[in-house]
Design a protein around this motif. Structure first.
Motif, PDB file in Angstrom:
ATOM      1  N   GLY A   1       6.132 -33.733 -30.282  1.00 31.81           N
ATOM      2  CA  GLY A   1       5.170 -34.363 -31.192  1.00 31.81           C
ATOM      3  C   GLY A   1       4.542 -35.636 -30.669  1.00 31.81           C
ATOM      4  O   GLY A   1       3.732 -36.248 -31.376  1.00 31.81           O
ATOM      5  N   ARG A   2       4.862 -36.038 -29.463  1.00 33.32           N
ATOM      6  CA  ARG A   2       4.284 -37.265 -28.886  1.00 33.32           C
ATOM      7  C   ARG A   2       3.385 -36.878 -27.713  1.00 33.32           C
ATOM      8  O   ARG A   2       3.806 -36.155 -26.803  1.00 33.32           O
ATOM      9  N   GLU A   3       2.171 -37.351 -27.784  1.00 29.25           N
ATOM     10  CA  GLU A   3       1.249 -37.084 -26.679  1.00 29.25           C
ATOM     11  C   GLU A   3       1.349 -38.209 -25.667  1.00 29.25           C
ATOM     12  O   GLU A   3       1.256 -39.393 -26.025  1.00 29.25           O
ATOM     13  N   ARG A   4       1.552 -37.836 -24.420  1.00 27.09           N
ATOM     14  CA  ARG A   4       1.658 -38.832 -23.350  1.00 27.09           C
ATOM     15  C   ARG A   4       0.903 -38.325 -22.124  1.00 27.09           C
ATOM     16  O   ARG A   4       0.598 -37.151 -22.012  1.00 27.09           O
ATOM     17  N   VAL A   5       0.689 -39.245 -21.193  1.00 21.33           N
ATOM     18  CA  VAL A   5       0.068 -38.862 -19.922  1.00 21.33           C
ATOM     19  C   VAL A   5       1.186 -38.705 -18.894  1.00 21.33           C
ATOM     20  O   VAL A   5       1.884 -39.663 -18.567  1.00 21.33           O
ATOM     21  N   TYR A   6       1.342 -37.476 -18.438  1.00 20.75           N
ATOM     22  CA  TYR A   6       2.366 -37.188 -17.435  1.00 20.75           C
ATOM     23  C   TYR A   6       1.714 -37.189 -16.052  1.00 20.75           C
ATOM     24  O   TYR A   6       0.625 -36.652 -15.871  1.00 20.75           O
ATOM     25  N   TYR A   7       2.435 -37.748 -15.112  1.00 17.53           N
ATOM     26  CA  TYR A   7       1.922 -37.819 -13.733  1.00 17.53           C
ATOM     27  C   TYR A   7       2.764 -36.928 -12.826  1.00 17.53           C
ATOM     28  O   TYR A   7       3.994 -36.870 -12.956  1.00 17.53           O
ATOM     29  N   ALA A   8       2.085 -36.248 -11.895  1.00 19.96           N
ATOM     30  CA  ALA A   8       2.763 -35.396 -10.909  1.00 19.96           C
ATOM     31  C   ALA A   8       2.207 -35.730  -9.540  1.00 19.96           C
ATOM     32  O   ALA A   8       1.030 -36.088  -9.405  1.00 19.96           O
ATOM     33  N   ILE A   9       3.047 -35.604  -8.540  1.00 19.88           N
ATOM     34  CA  ILE A   9       2.604 -35.918  -7.179  1.00 19.88           C
ATOM     35  C   ILE A   9       1.759 -34.755  -6.628  1.00 19.88           C
ATOM     36  O   ILE A   9       1.984 -33.592  -6.990  1.00 19.88           O
ATOM     37  N   THR A  10       0.828 -35.082  -5.791  1.00 15.85           N
ATOM     38  CA  THR A  10      -0.016 -34.051  -5.158  1.00 15.85           C
ATOM     39  C   THR A  10       0.438 -33.850  -3.710  1.00 15.85           C
ATOM     40  O   THR A  10       1.317 -34.571  -3.213  1.00 15.85           O
ATOM     41  N   ALA A  11      -0.176 -32.884  -3.055  1.00 17.98           N
ATOM     42  CA  ALA A  11       0.162 -32.623  -1.643  1.00 17.98           C
ATOM     43  C   ALA A  11      -0.180 -33.849  -0.785  1.00 17.98           C
ATOM     44  O   ALA A  11       0.579 -34.234   0.118  1.00 17.98           O
ATOM     45  N   LYS A  12      -1.314 -34.452  -1.110  1.00 18.13           N
ATOM     46  CA  LYS A  12      -1.697 -35.663  -0.384  1.00 18.13           C
ATOM     47  C   LYS A  12      -0.689 -36.778  -0.652  1.00 18.13           C
ATOM     48  O   LYS A  12      -0.350 -37.565   0.248  1.00 18.13           O
ATOM     49  N   GLY A  13      -0.204 -36.821  -1.887  1.00 19.27           N
ATOM     50  CA  GLY A  13       0.806 -37.820  -2.249  1.00 19.27           C
ATOM     51  C   GLY A  13       2.100 -37.611  -1.485  1.00 19.27           C
ATOM     52  O   GLY A  13       2.767 -38.586  -1.107  1.00 19.27           O
ATOM     53  N   ARG A  14       2.445 -36.355  -1.246  1.00 14.88           N
ATOM     54  CA  ARG A  14       3.690 -36.073  -0.502  1.00 14.88           C
ATOM     55  C   ARG A  14       3.564 -36.536   0.958  1.00 14.88           C
ATOM     56  O   ARG A  14       4.526 -37.059   1.526  1.00 14.88           O
ATOM     57  N   ARG A  15       2.394 -36.309   1.525  1.00 13.80           N
ATOM     58  CA  ARG A  15       2.185 -36.783   2.904  1.00 13.80           C
ATOM     59  C   ARG A  15       2.257 -38.306   2.955  1.00 13.80           C
ATOM     60  O   ARG A  15       2.837 -38.892   3.869  1.00 13.80           O
TER      61      ARG A  15
END
Lengths: 433, 112
Positions: B72-86
């Motif tokens: 019931g809570r809306e939030r902004v979730y962040y995930a790493i990208t391929a560029k972020g992994r490099r």
């Protein structure tokens, strides 16, 4: 609303030039973070008020504002490129609106022509509707573009001066737009649009520019006051009422402009006029002989009567109807007027006086020949400037300003291919006897 | 580690955020709390300052944020990208080299 606590943070970010999407999301995330912190602190045994005070201290919104301001990458493009944002952007946006709206009108007319057989040249109602739509483009698009520009600038809290410069540019460019239904007498019909103004008739462009600003700027300043908390928001019904009044006034203005479009036969500024008056004369029937071999001697009684040619010696080609010299003269006069009118429009460009002619004759459809790339692309206009044929439908008139124009519908043949076939040979020309 | 040394700490938030996001996607509060807990309050990133940093990482294409509603809570979730992994790999190597060098100096000083 939980974000209301941090609304001032959002306003600080916007005022500092942070892009609206970053500002809105930062406020949203900050509010969520605050709620999570309060819940965590309450789990540790703090009262609600104490937890909120502790959470507010830990979050420190001022640090967020300072960190965001320090990152130019998070700033709006208005702040990063101020000159382009208040000059190039509004003009480009206006041009996009103009091209889009005129393309819609042309597309609609083309669909009516090709799918339903409703020709622009043959339907008075369609001509009036197209003229109304084009006048709507002339009047409403500058208002819409300037309003959109002001809204974009307000959302990014751009300085007032930048907004005023952009709105003024759009209103001035919008005031020079002229568009109308082109219905030449012996040419194909089309819709034309271009930018231009006459130094002898500046009142109308200035009035249109002033009208655009008079509509847009009060709304901009009111919205700005609301965003700064200096004015209260209007209710939905009030907004609907205001929009309805503005749209009604615009529609009346457009209708008045459509009603005062000058007609072809109302030109009074022509410096030359050719008037041909030939009274209708009854012409007797004439039998045209193909070849007269011999004519027998006539008697005295038959001297006053026309010579009678023996049937064996004459072969009548056809029995022609009497020539209606009056209608022939009228047709020739119309052709002449058409040529003069076409040249004058090309020379005048897209001034308001050159718009909205009424057809007097229509050329029936005829087989078409495709436009050849090898044909002469560039013509020199007698009044100065050049005419560049971009395609068989579109031309660009390069005079004081560059004016594009395109025609729609079928392209009638010119019919002048054999016009000079029987001309006497000129000096230096060779021709078989 | 003291957070007052800004130059030493300048790359650490980026490294920590990318490392945490490498395991799973998180929202801002989770990231701030994880850093506090995992570093035992040794690294204290200003919790509100985390958001401009996350937006900047997203602007550079290192992470990707999306709104999700959970419980019931809306939030902004962040995930790493391929560029972020490099980028994480590069930062990790850089940090290990620096940390190893500092450690070697500290060890040498102790033996000296």
């Amino acid at each position: 609303m939980r974000s209301a606590r941090f609304a001032s943070v959002g306003e600080q970010l916007l005022s500092a030039g942070v892009a609206p999407r970053h500002a809105r999301r930062a406020v949203f995330e900050l509010a969520g973070h605050f709620d999570d912190l309060v819940a965590e602190l309450q789990d540790k045994g703090l009262e609600r008020a104490e937890a909120e005070a502790e959470a507010a201290a830990r979050l420190n919104p001022d640090a967020l504002v300072a960190a965001a301001i320090a990152r130019p990458e998070l700033h709006s493009w208005v702040r990063r490129w101020p000159l382009a944002s208040c000059t190039v952007f509004p003009l480009a946006m206006y041009m996009a609106f103009v091209v889009g709206s005129i393309s819609l009108i042309v597309g609609g007319v083309t669909v009516l022509d090709q799918s339903f057989g409703v020709k622009l040249a043959g339907s008075r109602e369609l001509q009036q509707f197209a003229a109304f739509c084009l006048n709507g483009v002339r009047c409403a698009v500058p208002v819409f573009a300037a309003g959109t520009f002001c809204s974009v600038m307000l959302a990014r809290r751009a300085p007032i001066a930048w907004t005023l410069i952009g709105a003024a540019l759009v209103s001035m460019l919008g005031a020079t737009l002229n568009a109308g239904v082109l219905l030449p007498l012996n040419d194909r019909p089309g819709l034309q649009a271009g930018f231009g103004f006459s130094t002898k008739a500046l009142a109308e462009p200035l009035f249109r520019a002033g009208l655009t600003l008079a509509i847009v700027l009060p709304i901009y300043f009111w919205r700005r006051a609301v965003s700064l908390g200096r004015a209260r928001e209007l209710s939905a019904s009030q907004v609907v009422a205001i929009v309805a009044v503005v749209v009604l006034h615009l529609a009346i203005f457009v209708s008045l402009m459509s009603a005062r479009v000058p007609r072809l036969n109302s030109h009074t500024d022509d410096t030359s006029m050719t008037l041909i008056v030939i009274p209708p004369v009854a012409v007797p029937r004439v039998i045209v002989p193909e070849r007269v071999i011999s004519v027998p001697a006539r008697s005295r009684e038959s001297a006053d009567s026309p010579p009678v040619i023996p049937a064996e010696t004459t072969t009548p080609i056809e029995e022609r109807a009497p020539i209606d010299w009056a209608s022939e003269a009228a047709l020739a006069a119309r052709h002449r007027a058409d040529a003069v009118e076409l040249e004058r429009r090309r020379a005048r460009g897209f001034t308001p006086e050159a718009q909205g002619r009424e057809p007097e004759t229509q050329v029936p459809p005829a087989p078409e020949f495709g436009w050849s790339r090898t044909a002469q692309r560039v013509e020199t206009l007698p009044e100065g400037g050049i005419l560049i044929h971009v395609s068989e439908r579109c031309v660009i008139v390069v005079s004081v300003v560059m004016l594009p124009a395109c025609g729609i519908g079928e392209i009638p043949v010119k019919g002048d291919l054999f016009e000079h076939m029987n001309d006497p040979p000129a000096l230096g020309d060779w021709k078989d006897e | 580690m003291n957070t007052s040394s800004a130059s030493l700490m300048s790359g650490i938030p980026e490294l920590l955020v990318l490392q945490l996001l490498d395991s799973r996607e998180m929202y801002g509060y989770q990231l701030a709390r994880s850093i506090r807990v995992l570093t035992a309050d040794a690294v204290a990133i200003g919790e509100s300052v985390l958001y401009p940093a996350l937006h900047l990482l997203e602007q550079r294409g290192l992470v990707k944020g999306r709104r999700r509603t959970v419980d019931g809570r809306e939030r902004v979730y962040y995930a790493i990208t391929a560029k972020g992994r490099r980028r994480l790999e590069h930062l990790t190597n850089q940090w290990r080299r620096i940390a190893g060098g500092v450690e070697a100096v500290l060890a040498g000083a102790r033996h000296a």
